[in-house]
Design a protein around this motif. Structure first.
Motif, PDB file in Angstrom:
ATOM      1  N   LEU A 112      -3.828   6.333  -5.408  1.00 21.50           N
ATOM      2  CA  LEU A 112      -3.743   6.653  -3.910  1.00 21.50           C
ATOM      3  C   LEU A 112      -5.195   5.920  -3.222  1.00 21.50           C
ATOM      4  CD1 LEU A 112      -5.048  10.323  -5.286  1.00 21.50           C
ATOM      5  CD2 LEU A 112      -3.025   9.796  -3.884  1.00 21.50           C
ATOM      6  N   LYS A 113      -5.396   4.811  -3.741  1.00 19.13           N
ATOM      7  CA  LYS A 113      -6.620   4.566  -3.154  1.00 19.13           C
ATOM      8  C   LYS A 113      -5.405   3.154  -1.845  1.00 19.13           C
ATOM      9  CE  LYS A 113      -8.843   1.229  -5.330  1.00 19.13           C
ATOM     10  NZ  LYS A 113      -9.748   0.539  -6.652  1.00 19.13           N
ATOM     11  N   GLY A 114      -4.878   2.825  -2.245  1.00 19.28           N
ATOM     12  CA  GLY A 114      -3.768   1.941  -1.558  1.00 19.28           C
ATOM     13  C   GLY A 114      -2.900   2.943  -0.927  1.00 19.28           C
ATOM     14  N   GLY A 115      -1.983   1.904  -0.383  1.00 22.10           N
ATOM     15  CA  GLY A 115      -0.857   2.490   0.133  1.00 22.10           C
ATOM     16  C   GLY A 115       0.047   2.410  -0.013  1.00 22.10           C
ATOM     17  N   ILE A 116       0.264   2.418  -1.500  1.00 21.05           N
ATOM     18  CA  ILE A 116       1.797   2.269  -2.105  1.00 21.05           C
ATOM     19  C   ILE A 116       2.135   3.601  -2.169  1.00 21.05           C
ATOM     20  CG2 ILE A 116       1.058   2.492  -4.363  1.00 21.05           C
ATOM     21  CD1 ILE A 116       2.902  -0.187  -4.866  1.00 21.05           C
ATOM     22  N   VAL A 117       1.186   5.273  -2.335  1.00 21.60           N
ATOM     23  CA  VAL A 117       1.566   6.332  -2.270  1.00 21.60           C
ATOM     24  C   VAL A 117       3.322   6.674  -0.869  1.00 21.60           C
ATOM     25  CG1 VAL A 117       1.380   8.454  -2.352  1.00 21.60           C
ATOM     26  CG2 VAL A 117       0.606   6.657  -4.049  1.00 21.60           C
ATOM     27  N   ASP A 118       2.385   6.061   0.102  1.00 22.03           N
ATOM     28  CA  ASP A 118       2.917   6.312   1.609  1.00 22.03           C
ATOM     29  C   ASP A 118       4.623   5.451   1.348  1.00 22.03           C
ATOM     30  OD1 ASP A 118       1.187   7.734   2.684  1.00 22.03           O
ATOM     31  OD2 ASP A 118       0.557   6.005   4.046  1.00 22.03           O
ATOM     32  N   ARG A 119       4.003   4.557   0.767  1.00 26.93           N
ATOM     33  CA  ARG A 119       5.697   3.848   0.638  1.00 26.93           C
ATOM     34  C   ARG A 119       6.676   4.664  -0.710  1.00 26.93           C
ATOM     35  NH1 ARG A 119       5.560  -1.841   0.885  1.00 26.93           N
ATOM     36  NH2 ARG A 119       7.497  -1.412   2.336  1.00 26.93           N
ATOM     37  N   PHE A 120       5.688   4.643  -1.671  1.00 26.90           N
ATOM     38  CA  PHE A 120       7.187   5.603  -2.474  1.00 26.90           C
ATOM     39  C   PHE A 120       7.580   7.253  -1.721  1.00 26.90           C
ATOM     40  CE2 PHE A 120       4.843   4.236  -6.089  1.00 26.90           C
ATOM     41  CZ  PHE A 120       5.087   2.954  -6.409  1.00 26.90           C
ATOM     42  N   ARG A 121       6.721   7.758  -0.552  1.00 27.86           N
ATOM     43  CA  ARG A 121       6.717   8.828  -0.045  1.00 27.86           C
ATOM     44  C   ARG A 121       8.387   8.732   0.973  1.00 27.86           C
ATOM     45  NH1 ARG A 121       2.059  10.990   2.789  1.00 27.86           N
ATOM     46  NH2 ARG A 121       3.794  13.386   2.904  1.00 27.86           N
ATOM     47  N   SER A 122       8.039   7.567   1.826  1.00 29.07           N
ATOM     48  CA  SER A 122       8.667   7.221   2.995  1.00 29.07           C
ATOM     49  C   SER A 122      10.581   6.529   1.500  1.00 29.07           C
ATOM     50  CB  SER A 122       8.215   5.791   3.706  1.00 29.07           C
ATOM     51  OG  SER A 122       8.773   4.523   2.902  1.00 29.07           O
ATOM     52  N   GLY A 158       3.574  -0.387   5.913  1.00 28.07           N
ATOM     53  CA  GLY A 158       2.235   0.094   5.823  1.00 28.07           C
ATOM     54  C   GLY A 158       1.134  -1.249   6.816  1.00 28.07           C
ATOM     55  N   GLN A 159       0.355  -1.104   6.906  1.00 24.82           N
ATOM     56  CA  GLN A 159      -0.579  -1.532   7.601  1.00 24.82           C
ATOM     57  C   GLN A 159      -1.316  -2.823   6.775  1.00 24.82           C
ATOM     58  OE1 GLN A 159      -4.142  -0.197  10.184  1.00 24.82           O
ATOM     59  NE2 GLN A 159      -4.839  -1.855  10.236  1.00 24.82           N
ATOM     60  N   PHE A 160      -1.853  -2.201   5.710  1.00 30.60           N
ATOM     61  CA  PHE A 160      -2.078  -2.828   4.183  1.00 30.60           C
ATOM     62  C   PHE A 160      -1.228  -2.892   3.112  1.00 30.60           C
ATOM     63  CE2 PHE A 160      -5.284  -0.545   6.644  1.00 30.60           C
ATOM     64  CZ  PHE A 160      -6.137  -1.340   7.004  1.00 30.60           C
ATOM     65  N   ALA A 161      -1.043  -3.903   2.637  1.00 26.70           N
ATOM     66  CA  ALA A 161      -0.583  -4.042   1.472  1.00 26.70           C
ATOM     67  C   ALA A 161      -0.283  -2.667   0.693  1.00 26.70           C
ATOM     68  CB  ALA A 161      -0.680  -5.209   0.399  1.00 26.70           C
ATOM     69  N   ALA A 162       1.587  -2.475  -0.003  1.00 28.27           N
ATOM     70  CA  ALA A 162       1.780  -1.318  -0.616  1.00 28.27           C
ATOM     71  C   ALA A 162       2.539  -1.840  -1.627  1.00 28.27           C
ATOM     72  CB  ALA A 162       2.261  -0.460  -0.102  1.00 28.27           C
ATOM     73  N   VAL A 163       1.814  -3.348  -2.358  1.00 26.80           N
ATOM     74  CA  VAL A 163       2.734  -3.250  -3.374  1.00 26.80           C
ATOM     75  C   VAL A 163       1.427  -3.278  -4.874  1.00 26.80           C
ATOM     76  CG1 VAL A 163       4.598  -4.663  -2.235  1.00 26.80           C
ATOM     77  CG2 VAL A 163       2.521  -5.294  -2.805  1.00 26.80           C
ATOM     78  N   ASP A 164       2.260  -3.567  -6.072  1.00 23.61           N
ATOM     79  CA  ASP A 164       1.221  -3.525  -7.266  1.00 23.61           C
ATOM     80  C   ASP A 164       0.986  -4.886  -7.049  1.00 23.61           C
ATOM     81  OD1 ASP A 164       1.408  -0.157  -7.888  1.00 23.61           O
ATOM     82  OD2 ASP A 164       3.263  -1.032  -8.597  1.00 23.61           O
ATOM     83  N   GLU A 165       0.100  -5.024  -7.602  1.00 23.00           N
ATOM     84  CA  GLU A 165      -0.632  -6.134  -7.837  1.00 23.00           C
ATOM     85  C   GLU A 165      -0.191  -6.243  -9.245  1.00 23.00           C
ATOM     86  OE1 GLU A 165      -4.503  -7.442  -6.693  1.00 23.00           O
ATOM     87  OE2 GLU A 165      -3.465  -6.989  -4.664  1.00 23.00           O
ATOM     88  N   ALA A 166      -0.162  -5.924 -10.324  1.00 22.56           N
ATOM     89  CA  ALA A 166       0.108  -5.559 -11.886  1.00 22.56           C
ATOM     90  C   ALA A 166       1.342  -5.854 -11.805  1.00 22.56           C
ATOM     91  CB  ALA A 166      -1.180  -5.167 -13.126  1.00 22.56           C
ATOM     92  N   GLN A 167       2.203  -6.688 -10.561  1.00 21.61           N
ATOM     93  CA  GLN A 167       3.849  -6.667 -11.258  1.00 21.61           C
ATOM     94  C   GLN A 167       3.604  -7.836 -10.053  1.00 21.61           C
ATOM     95  OE1 GLN A 167       6.411  -3.122 -11.663  1.00 21.61           O
ATOM     96  NE2 GLN A 167       5.498  -2.255  -9.575  1.00 21.61           N
ATOM     97  N   THR A 168       5.276  -8.657 -11.007  1.00 23.35           N
ATOM     98  CA  THR A 168       5.145  -9.359  -9.739  1.00 23.35           C
ATOM     99  C   THR A 168       5.628  -9.298  -8.606  1.00 23.35           C
ATOM    100  OG1 THR A 168       7.704  -9.637 -10.707  1.00 23.35           O
ATOM    101  CG2 THR A 168       5.894 -10.536 -12.339  1.00 23.35           C
ATOM    102  N   GLY A 169       5.643 -10.523  -8.120  1.00 25.40           N
ATOM    103  CA  GLY A 169       6.503 -10.039  -7.001  1.00 25.40           C
ATOM    104  C   GLY A 169       8.522  -9.217  -6.249  1.00 25.40           C
TER     105      GLY A 169
END
Ligand SMILES: Nc1ncnc2c1ncn2[C@@H]1O[C@H](COP(=O)(O)OP(=O)(O)OP(=O)(O)O)[C@@H](O)[C@H]1O
Ligand SMILES: [Mg+2]
Lengths: 278, 331
Positions: A109-119, B94-105
């Motif tokens: 929830l801290k980052g934007g990844i949930v937004d991406r998943f929802r989109s 989104g404006q801020f990176a939304a990828v997992d740091e602990a996964q590879t690209g």
């Protein structure tokens, strides 16, 4: 949606067309849940510190209980203490293992990844289910380690294969319920540190139960609590199933508790998720 | 085609500001009625300063937040009533990176591709293709945690392209990119549009909007203060700024008095910015007019007008609150 038939430049066109997402919603949900589970498992595998804690702590606790306390308590349990205490250690380890679900959810929830998943039209439930199923996988690994160690130091259960299966089912139900509860806590917590504090509460629940000592050795009020809290029927089921004693109604009471907690947690988590991300 | 890829009417949104007591304080109005229309296969840029409401607008259009009032349709579907259909037609970076740091690209991209509905093999191929395209092939099997900021941003952008969305939302896509990567992204956006994809992006840079987009809207204090092609917008502003650095403070004061239309003042550096169209003829004429003896001006520089310059022009004459006076962008 119709595919756009001919695209002038192939550079960004897909190598394979996107499978029709509307075709079978069930397959779609299943793919999403499995994908999210794979993700959560990879994330836990790489969170080395947490993984070591989750695997080493239960093993350490087993040794502490058997060798430090075993001599003192052992006589009153009616069996070898290691055999008495293993189910309790398995539950302690389930408590530790599931509580890191809360931290994982808060991190998301801290980052934007949930937004991406929802989109991408991934539901909140699928995201949480991924964390919960990864937690089950982690816990089963820790369980296997504790059992192996227990065997090495003299744990000799007499369960039939069916008994083992039943015991593992009860344990998995308990882990599922705790993990989903933990996911709900992760949605409430404002920081991963706060979520981590939850570890404390859950990992204390097995103590006031018959996990480590028979409840008739406790003060009456504590015994009353211990006899009626959800951990006790789970422990009693595991113990009787593994020792091939008649389990009575304990497994059903345990499953009812776990089912109830699970249903409640799934519902509450759904509401919290919508409130948190909307 | 007459049907718009994005059509929004009267969008409003306010947030209840969380107060320290745990309740909610007076609401902060972010959008005060926004109308947008984006034709399919075009690039649309939403410009605005920090806190203008760009991200809020994108999140509403991408169905992640509900507007308080107004309607919006994306790819022909209503963002409120048909959000699942909208989501299958769009992608959001989104404006801020939304990828997992602990996964590879590569793992990140494969995961996103699976979620976008690609089969296992297709997802693998797509991930490889995108890593290559975004210059990450060598780093594809390293954890994102070890990436530089720009590499992270590129994986993130690649993740937005795994499916085959009809409409792509990019929230400040070039923040944190070096000039080379920025150019590569511009090319990608151009290519997407050439392929019929609609691109909706936000930016704080007029130059970028100018370079990339067919139409631009400027968001300020919760309303669209200008909308049109980049050329139309620029014709409402001078387009460039001539910065004159003066030899003495006396000269600085003298020239400041003579140029009330100056859009930039820096007394410390004795620099004055004047609107210009950037042509040699106009710059020469300005210099001749302001410094006929050729002794006051020691240096000059011509810049593309910044967002600030455009804002000063766009927001100065209107009756609405000027920059900095509104309540919308005080977090
Ligand atoms: N969830 C929220 N709760 C409360 N206020 C919010 C929330 N999201 C945004 N805001 C407020 O809304 C205003 C607009 O925010 P928004 O993120 O849309 O701006 P922006 O144009 O994207 O800015 P930036 O260029 O800094 O990214 C800000 O004042 C912000 O504090
Ligand atoms: Mg923003």
């Amino acid at each position: 949606m119709p595919d756009k038939p001919s695209r002038p430049s192939p550079a960004l066109a897909l190598t394979n067309p996107r499978t029709n997402a509307c075709a079978n919603p069930l397959t779609n949900v299943l793919t999403n849940v499995l994908t999210m589970t794979g993700r959560s498992i990879r994330l836990s595998r790489r969170n080395v510190d947490a993984l070591i804690t989750a695997l080493a702590l239960p093993a350490l606790l087993l040794l502490i209980f058997v060798y430090f306390f075993g001599g003192a308590i052992g006589g009153r349990t009616g069996t070898r203490y290691v055999t008495y205490v293993v189910p309790g250690v398995l539950l302690l380890c389930a408590g530790f293992g599931s509580s890191s679900t809360a931290v994982a959810v808060t991190e998301d929830l801290k980052g934007g990844i949930v937004d991406r998943f929802r989109s991408l039209d991934v539901s909140g439930t699928a995201i949480l289910a991924g964390h919960v199923l990864a937690s089950v996988a982690r816990n089963l690994l820790a369980t296997a380690l504790v059992l192996a160690l227990a065997f090495a130091i003299g744990f000799r259960p007499s369960a039939s294969p069916a008994g083992w299966l039943a015991a593992v089912s009860v344990l998995v139900a308990f882990i599922l319920a705790l993990s989903w509860l933990s996911a709900a806590v992760g949605l409430l917590a404002r920081s991963p540190e706060a979520a981590g504090g939850y570890t404390f509460f859950v990992s204390f629940l097995p103590y006031p139960s018959s996990a480590f000592v028979p409840t008739d050795t406790m003060p009456r009020w504590l015994a009353a609590f211990s006899d009626h809290q959800p951990v006790t029927p789970v422990i009693e089921s595991l113990r009787s199933l593994l020792l091939a004693q008649p389990p009575g109604t304990a497994p059903w009471v345990a499953l009812a508790w776990c089912g109830g907690i699970l249903a409640g947690a799934v519902g509450v988590a759904g509401v919290l998720f919508r409130r948190r991300v909307g | 085609m007459s049907i718009a890829a994005i059509e929004a009417t009267g969008l409003t949104k306010s947030y209840g500001a969380p107060s320290r007591a745990g309740g909610t304080g007076p609401p902060v109005t972010v959008l005060r009625g926004i109308d947008l229309r984006v034709a399919p296969g075009t690039v649309f840029a939403l410009l605005g300063p920090n806190g203008a409401g760009k991200t809020t607008t994108v999140r509403i259009l991408a169905t992640l937040t509900e507007p308080d009032a107004g309607t919006a349709a994306v790819a022909g579907y209503d963002v409120r009533d048909e959000r699942h259909r909208v989501r299958r037609a769009i992608s959001l970076t989104g404006q801020f990176a939304a990828v997992d740091e602990a996964q590879t690209g590569r793992e990140n991209l494969r995961m996103m591709a699976r979620l976008a509905g690609l089969g296992r093999a297709a997802a693998r191929a797509r991930a490889a293709e995108l890593l290559d395209r975004f210059g990450l092939y060598g780093a594809g099997d390293r954890l994102v945690r070890t990436y530089s900021g720009g590499m992270r941003r590129r994986v993130d952008l690649a993740a937005g392209l795994v499916g085959e969305p009809e409409v792509i939302f990019l929230d400040e896509p070039t923040s944190g990119l070096d000039p080379h990567s920025r150019r590569a992204l511009w090319d990608t956006v151009g290519e997407l549009a050439a392929n019929g994809t609609t691109v909706f992006l936000t930016t704080q840079y007029l130059e970028e909007a100018d370079r990339l987009s067919d139409r631009v809207a400027v968001l300020h204090d919760g309303v669209i203060v200008a909308q049109g092609t980049a050329a139309e917008l620029k014709s409402r502003t001078a387009g460039h700024r001539l910065d004159l650095t003066l030899a003495t403070s006396a000269a600085y004061l003298r020239l400041t008095a003579r140029t009330p239309h100056a859009s930039h003042h820096d007394p410390g550096a004795r620099t004055l910015g004047l609107p210009t169209d950037g042509s040699a003829r106009h710059v020469r004429a300005l210099l001749d007019e302001l410094d006929p003896a050729g002794t006051d001006v020691t240096h000059f520089a011509v810049h593309t007008a910044t967002l600030d310059d455009v804002f000063l022009t766009l927001t100065a004459p209107g009756p609405g609150p000027g920059p900095g006076q509104g309540t919308a962008h005080h977090a």
